[in-house]
Structures are given as structure tokens and as C-alpha cells.
Design an enzyme around this catalytic site. Structure first.
Site, mmCIF file in Angstrom:
data_model
loop_
_atom_site.group_PDB
_atom_site.id
_atom_site.type_symbol
_atom_site.label_atom_id
_atom_site.label_comp_id
_atom_site.label_asym_id
_atom_site.label_seq_id
_atom_site.Cartn_x
_atom_site.Cartn_y
_atom_site.Cartn_z
ATOM 1 N N GLY A 24 0.758 -1.250 0.000
ATOM 2 C CA GLY A 24 0.000 0.000 0.000
ATOM 3 C C GLY A 24 0.780 1.286 0.000
ATOM 4 O O GLY A 24 0.198 2.364 -0.161
ATOM 5 N N PRO B 69 4.475 -5.197 -0.671
ATOM 6 C CA PRO B 69 4.461 -3.991 -1.502
ATOM 7 C C PRO B 69 4.331 -4.318 -2.988
ATOM 8 O O PRO B 69 4.912 -5.286 -3.467
ATOM 9 C CB PRO B 69 5.834 -3.358 -1.220
ATOM 10 C CG PRO B 69 6.709 -4.504 -0.839
ATOM 11 C CD PRO B 69 5.825 -5.523 -0.176
ATOM 12 N N ARG C 73 3.051 -1.360 -5.789
ATOM 13 C CA ARG C 73 3.328 -0.096 -6.478
ATOM 14 C C ARG C 73 4.690 0.500 -6.132
ATOM 15 O O ARG C 73 5.410 0.976 -6.999
ATOM 16 C CB ARG C 73 2.231 0.898 -6.087
ATOM 17 C CG ARG C 73 2.259 2.193 -6.868
ATOM 18 C CD ARG C 73 1.321 3.234 -6.244
ATOM 19 N NE ARG C 73 0.046 2.701 -5.835
ATOM 20 C CZ ARG C 73 -1.078 2.747 -6.562
ATOM 21 N NH1 ARG C 73 -1.075 3.311 -7.744
ATOM 22 N NH2 ARG C 73 -2.193 2.238 -6.089
ATOM 23 N N ARG D 28 -5.458 3.780 -15.700
ATOM 24 C CA ARG D 28 -5.581 4.501 -14.424
ATOM 25 C C ARG D 28 -6.235 5.877 -14.566
ATOM 26 O O ARG D 28 -7.117 6.214 -13.771
ATOM 27 C CB ARG D 28 -4.215 4.629 -13.720
ATOM 28 C CG ARG D 28 -3.551 3.278 -13.414
ATOM 29 C CD ARG D 28 -2.372 3.394 -12.458
ATOM 30 N NE ARG D 28 -2.814 3.733 -11.124
ATOM 31 C CZ ARG D 28 -2.691 4.907 -10.582
ATOM 32 N NH1 ARG D 28 -2.108 5.884 -11.236
ATOM 33 N NH2 ARG D 28 -3.151 5.129 -9.367
ATOM 34 N N TYR E 18 -9.624 5.825 -12.547
ATOM 35 C CA TYR E 18 -9.561 6.456 -11.217
ATOM 36 C C TYR E 18 -9.423 7.959 -11.282
ATOM 37 O O TYR E 18 -9.157 8.594 -10.260
ATOM 38 C CB TYR E 18 -8.347 5.942 -10.435
ATOM 39 C CG TYR E 18 -8.155 4.457 -10.410
ATOM 40 C CD1 TYR E 18 -9.081 3.627 -9.781
ATOM 41 C CD2 TYR E 18 -7.028 3.875 -10.975
ATOM 42 C CE1 TYR E 18 -8.883 2.259 -9.738
ATOM 43 C CE2 TYR E 18 -6.825 2.506 -10.930
ATOM 44 C CZ TYR E 18 -7.764 1.703 -10.320
ATOM 45 O OH TYR E 18 -7.553 0.347 -10.274
ATOM 46 N N CYS F 238 -12.598 4.696 -28.836
ATOM 47 C CA CYS F 238 -13.857 5.419 -29.075
ATOM 48 C C CYS F 238 -14.642 5.621 -27.776
ATOM 49 O O CYS F 238 -15.699 5.015 -27.583
ATOM 50 C CB CYS F 238 -14.674 4.665 -30.099
ATOM 51 S SG CYS F 238 -13.736 4.452 -31.606
ATOM 52 N N TYR G 191 0.515 -1.138 -12.200
ATOM 53 C CA TYR G 191 -0.890 -1.091 -12.622
ATOM 54 C C TYR G 191 -1.045 -0.417 -13.981
ATOM 55 O O TYR G 191 -2.038 0.260 -14.247
ATOM 56 C CB TYR G 191 -1.758 -0.428 -11.542
ATOM 57 C CG TYR G 191 -1.603 -1.084 -10.192
ATOM 58 C CD1 TYR G 191 -2.053 -2.376 -9.984
ATOM 59 C CD2 TYR G 191 -0.958 -0.437 -9.132
ATOM 60 C CE1 TYR G 191 -1.883 -3.009 -8.753
ATOM 61 C CE2 TYR G 191 -0.778 -1.066 -7.901
ATOM 62 C CZ TYR G 191 -1.241 -2.347 -7.727
ATOM 63 O OH TYR G 191 -1.069 -2.977 -6.520
HETATM 64 N N1 LLP Z 1 -1.625 -6.876 -0.829
HETATM 65 C C1 LLP Z 1 -2.927 -6.968 -1.150
HETATM 66 C C2 LLP Z 1 -3.752 -7.949 -0.460
HETATM 67 C C3 LLP Z 1 -3.475 -6.106 -2.136
HETATM 68 O O1 LLP Z 1 -4.771 -6.203 -2.436
HETATM 69 C C4 LLP Z 1 -2.647 -5.170 -2.784
HETATM 70 C C5 LLP Z 1 -3.182 -4.261 -3.822
HETATM 71 C C6 LLP Z 1 -1.288 -5.134 -2.430
HETATM 72 C C7 LLP Z 1 -0.803 -5.992 -1.438
HETATM 73 C C8 LLP Z 1 -0.320 -4.169 -3.065
HETATM 74 O O2 LLP Z 1 -0.669 -2.851 -2.828
HETATM 75 P P1 LLP Z 1 0.304 -1.683 -3.335
HETATM 76 O O3 LLP Z 1 1.590 -1.798 -2.562
HETATM 77 O O4 LLP Z 1 0.530 -1.887 -4.793
HETATM 78 O O5 LLP Z 1 -0.461 -0.460 -3.044
HETATM 79 N N2 LLP Z 1 -5.132 -0.678 -9.575
HETATM 80 C C9 LLP Z 1 -5.015 0.277 -8.498
HETATM 81 C C10 LLP Z 1 -4.371 -0.322 -7.261
HETATM 82 C C11 LLP Z 1 -5.085 -1.547 -6.739
HETATM 83 C C12 LLP Z 1 -4.400 -2.193 -5.555
HETATM 84 C C13 LLP Z 1 -5.005 -3.502 -5.233
HETATM 85 N N3 LLP Z 1 -4.403 -4.234 -4.153
HETATM 86 C C14 LLP Z 1 -4.250 1.487 -9.004
HETATM 87 O O6 LLP Z 1 -3.848 1.510 -10.160
HETATM 88 O O7 LLP Z 1 -4.083 2.458 -8.261
#
Ligand code: LLP
Length: 436
Positions: free
Chosen positions: A256, A294, A296, A332, A336, A363, A391
Site C-alpha cells: 500500500g 508492496p 506499487r 488509471r 480512477y 472510441c 498497474y
Molecule cells: N496486498 C494486497 C492484499 C493487495 O490487495 C494489494 C493491492 C497489495 C498488497 C499491493 O498494494 P500496493 O503496494 O501496490 O499499493 N489498480 C489500483 C491499485 C489496486 C491495488 C489492489 N491491491 C491502481 O492503479 O491504483
């Protein structure tokens, strides 16, 4: 403003993704490779990743975790290209998967099931069986129903499934608006209030082996406090569960951590991790193994999407810069309303910038990559959408029967094509005409 000033203004703008992304004279380069040249060589739309940037991002986590029992599980949903997975596997990283398909990628890239955790609210029996056969490190279970099904599948295989409960900490959204998956209203995890009873149930089921606790409170989080709040809630539970004689060996604090798309200032990964470890120590939990998931923050700023300007279409209300990348390549912004920085790959010194909406060929009016961007561009120029390593390609589709982009990984002097551009014939190879 003179043309000189204009070019100077562009080249002095800070680049999310620095230091691997930089201006060299008037060219945008990633790990020293000119993006415009890569675009000419491999075609566009083109994703380009820096291997050094990925390694640097992982190293920040590793630095803070040195001397601790830990496992960083890259949440591969962010970017599941095999070469990306290979890079992380070789650096000792584990993986967080959400499907049997992702597990197959981990194994194909040389990753180990024993360093892989399996997350997700909707695991199917077949996927559980595949993961058990491969020997995954842990299932992050999200409901009582899933516990029961996993118990059955494990017993049918004559094994005990390692489990961790994903607890929904219900961290106050009012104080921390970024966290959107750790609230009662979200579909994720077992409610904090029900977690103790769910652990009791898990401990009774003969096909399960309780291993740890897990939580993931959201994505693109730019503050430390929500993590600390969630960790406190988790540690409260750990103490309550262990008081009932159910030992928990690891604490998985999820993923996250945010990145800089424009002016966000998230904590550095090592700062975040150090704060979490300090809280664990302060509460007497320093001996526990720590897992992180992690996504992103390991890949987001390591990648860009390069696109070519097809047409410039000035209008009464809006000027459109029509490029060959679209919402199917990078969803994205459309999905979003996400802001992603866009820079020219070559600065046009003598051209004053104009304000453009950068849009794709799909389109749909929602097909845009950036709005109201001041850019000095000619038709045929290349633009780079920054911070597109996470993503981006992972969420690409074939909408409008558009083949998905090619992917290139730069690694020091080397340039590797790590995914070929899709061919149109592949897109409907599985379809059938009906006999008439
Ligand atoms: N662990 C779990 C259980 C998750 O559901 C996620 C992301 C992560 C780890 C990794 O989170 P990160 O470190 O990447 O924030 N498509 C969206 C983001 C969706 C995230 C879904 N879960 C975007 O483009 O912002």
C-alpha cells in the site's frame, strides 16, 4: 517567455522516478537510454522499465529489515512481467499472488512457492489445490467460508494448509482518507470484531495450520499513521489469540505504500518499515517474523509508457493531442481519474508550449491519459507517461482490438525486449465462427 526559458522550464521540472529517469541535454533518458530512440527501435505504445530502479526500491525495504526475520512478498498484480518477477526473485524477494495464474508466473520466472503468500477474497478450490501442491508459504484467508473450503481441500490432499487471517482493522477513514480497503464497508478481510472467534474456528479445523496474521489497508497511502493504527489493532489481536493458546508466528502488514505521481510525498520505504518495527519492538513483538506485500512502491516509478503523437487537433474549447496509447494500454486515468505526469521525450526548444488534453484512439470520451497539460509537441514526437510501472501493463486490455504494448527492460548498458507486442491474429485466435 523565450524558447530558451521554455526548454529550461521543462528540463528543470522534477521527475517522479528520478534518479533513474533524467534529462540528458534535451532528451528524456531512463538508466541512460533515450526513450525516443527506444520508441523508434521497438515501436509504440511501449512500456520501458529500469531494472536498477526496481532493485533500488527493493533495497530500501531490505535495508530497514536487515537483522530481522522477514519476507518481502512483491504484490505482483502491480506488474507481472516475467522479467520483473525474475529480477525480484533473484534479489531474494517472495511474492504475493491472487490467482493460480499468478502462481504459474512466479514459478516460470524462477520464484519459489515457499516464499509466496496467496491473497484474495475469492480463491477457487482448484486454485487452492494448485497452491497446496506447489507448497505456498501461506494462504491469507479472508472469510469463514474460505477457511472451511480450504480445510476440505487440504484434507483431500492429505496435508495441512498454512493460514493467516486477513483482518480488516477498520481504521478510521475520517482521519486517514487514503485507506479504502481496511474499512468495515469494504469486502476485504475478516472483521476485527470477529477475528478472535475465526481464529478459534481455524485452530479447530484439522486441515489447517494457523501461522500468522495479515492486513492490507489500501493503496497509494502517503502517511505512516494509518499503518501504525492498523498495526496496533493487529497486535492487540495477536495478544488475544495467543492468550488462547494459538501461536502466531508472523505479522504481515500488507502493501500500500504510495509513490510520487505529481507532488505526493509518501514516506520512504525504509522510514515506514523502521517506524513499524519500532512499534513492534515497543509492544514486545520484536521477535516475530515480519511480512510485507508492496506492489506499487517497488515498480511504479521504475516504468514509463512511451507513446507517439499522431495528430494535433486544436479546438474552440479544448486542444487535443491524439497519441497512439489509450485507456486500454493505461487505464488509471480513465478508471480512477488518476493524475500521471506526461513529459516530451525530446524538448522542442523553439516551440512555445500549448495546453493539450492528451487522448488516445479509443472510441470513448473517457479515453484520456492527461488533461490540460502544457506541452510543446509536433506530430511524430514521443511523449512519456511517467510512474507507469505499476498497474499499467498489468491492467491493459484489448479493447477496440488493440494489441497490447511491448515491454522493454533497460539494465545498465543492456536493453531487453521482455514482452513482444501482441499481434492482431493472436487476439481472436481462440474465437470460432459458427457453422451455417
Ligand atoms: N496486498 C494486497 C492484499 C493487495 O490487495 C494489494 C493491492 C497489495 C498488497 C499491493 O498494494 P500496493 O503496494 O501496490 O499499493 N489498480 C489500483 C491499485 C489496486 C491495488 C489492489 N491491491 C491502481 O492503479 O491504483
Amino acid at each position: 517567455m523565450s524558447a530558451q526559458d521554455v526548454a529550461g522550464a521543462v528540463t528543470s521540472r522534477s521527475l517522479p522516478g528520478a534518479p533513474h529517469l533524467a534529462w540528458r541535454d534535451e532528451e528524456l533518458v531512463l538508466e541512460g537510454h533515450a526513450l525516443a530512440e527506444l520508441a523508434r527501435r521497438f515501436g509504440t505504445p511501449l512500456y520501458v522499465y529500469s531494472r536498477a530502479a526496481m532493485r533500488t526500491a527493493l533495497a530500501a525495504y531490505a535495508r530497514a529489515l536487515a537483522g530481522r526475520r522477514h519476507l518481502v512478498c512483491y504484490a505482483m498484480k502491480a506488474n507481472s512481467n516475467l522479467a520483473v518477477l525474475q529480477t525480484f526473485a533473484a534479489a531474494g524477494c517472495g511474492f504475493d499472488i491472487v490467482s493460480a495464474g499468478e502462481l504459474a508466473r512466479v514459478l516460470a520466472a524462477g520464484g519459489r512457492a515457499s516464499r509466496t503468500v496467496f491473497s484474495g477474497v475469492g480463491k477457487r478450490r482448484g486454485e487452492m489445490a494448485t497452491a497446496l501442491e506447489a507448497g505456498v508459504r501461506c494462504f491469507n484467508v479472508e472469510s469463514v467460508g474460505e477457511l472451511q473450503v480450504l480445510d476440505e481441500v487440504a484434507r483431500a490432499h492429505g496435508v495441512r494448509a498454512p493460514v493467516s487471517l486477513r483482518v480488516n482493522p477498520d481504521v478510521d477513514a475520517g482521519t486517514h482518507p487514503y485507506i479504502s480497503t481496511g474499512l468495515k464497508s469494504n469486502k476485504f478481510g475478516v472483521a476485527h470484531a470477529e477475528a478472535l472467534a475465526t481464529y478459534r474456528r481455524a485452530a479447530e479445523l484439522p486441515g489447517l495450520r494457523v501461522e500468522g496474521i495479515d492486513s492490507h489497508i489500501g493503496s497509494q497511502i502517503t502517511q505512516v499513521e494509518p499503518y501504525l493504527d492498523a498495526l496496533d489493532r493487529l497486535l492487540d489481536l495477536v495478544e488475544a489469540v495467543e492468550a488462547e493458546g494459538i501461536p502466531l508466528h508472523h505479522v504481515d502488514v500488507g502493501g500500500g505504500l504510495g509513490i510520487t505521481y505529481t507532488d505526493e510525498a509518501p514516506p520512504a520505504a525504509d522510514v515506514l518499515v523502521s517506524r513499524l518495527l519500532a512499534r513492534m519492538d515497543a509492544r514486545g513483538h520484536g521477535h516475530r517474523e515480519v511480512l510485507l506485500e508492496p506492489g506499487r512502491s517497488l515498480v511504479g516509478n521504475a516504468g514509463v509508457l512511451v507513446t507517439e503523437v499522431l495528430y494535433l487537433k486544436p479546438g474552440e474549447v479544448t486542444n487535443f493531442c491524439i497519441v497512439d496509447a489509450a485507456m486500454n494500454d493505461l487505464t488509471r486515468p480513465a478508471l480512477y481519474d488518476a493524475y500521471m505526469a506526461i513529459e516530451p521525450c525530446v524538448v522542442r526548444r523553439h516551440l512555445p508550449p500549448r495546453r493539450w488534453d492528451v487522448v488516445g484512439p479509443v472510441c470513448e470520451s473517457g479515453d484520456w491519459l492527461g488533461r490540460q497539460r502544457d506541452l510543446a509537441v509536433h506530430v511524430g514526437d514521443h511523449l512519456a507517461v511517467l510512474s507507469a510501472g505499476a498497474y499499467g501493463m498489468a491492467m491493459a486490455s484489448n479493447y477496440n482490438t488493440r494489441p497490447r504494448a511491448a515491454e522493454v527492460m533497460v539494465d545498465g548498458d543492456a536493453v531487453h525486449l521482455v514482452r513482444e507486442r501482441e499481434r492482431v491474429a493472436e487476439l481472436f485466435a481462440g474465437e470460432r465462427l459458427i457453422e451455417t
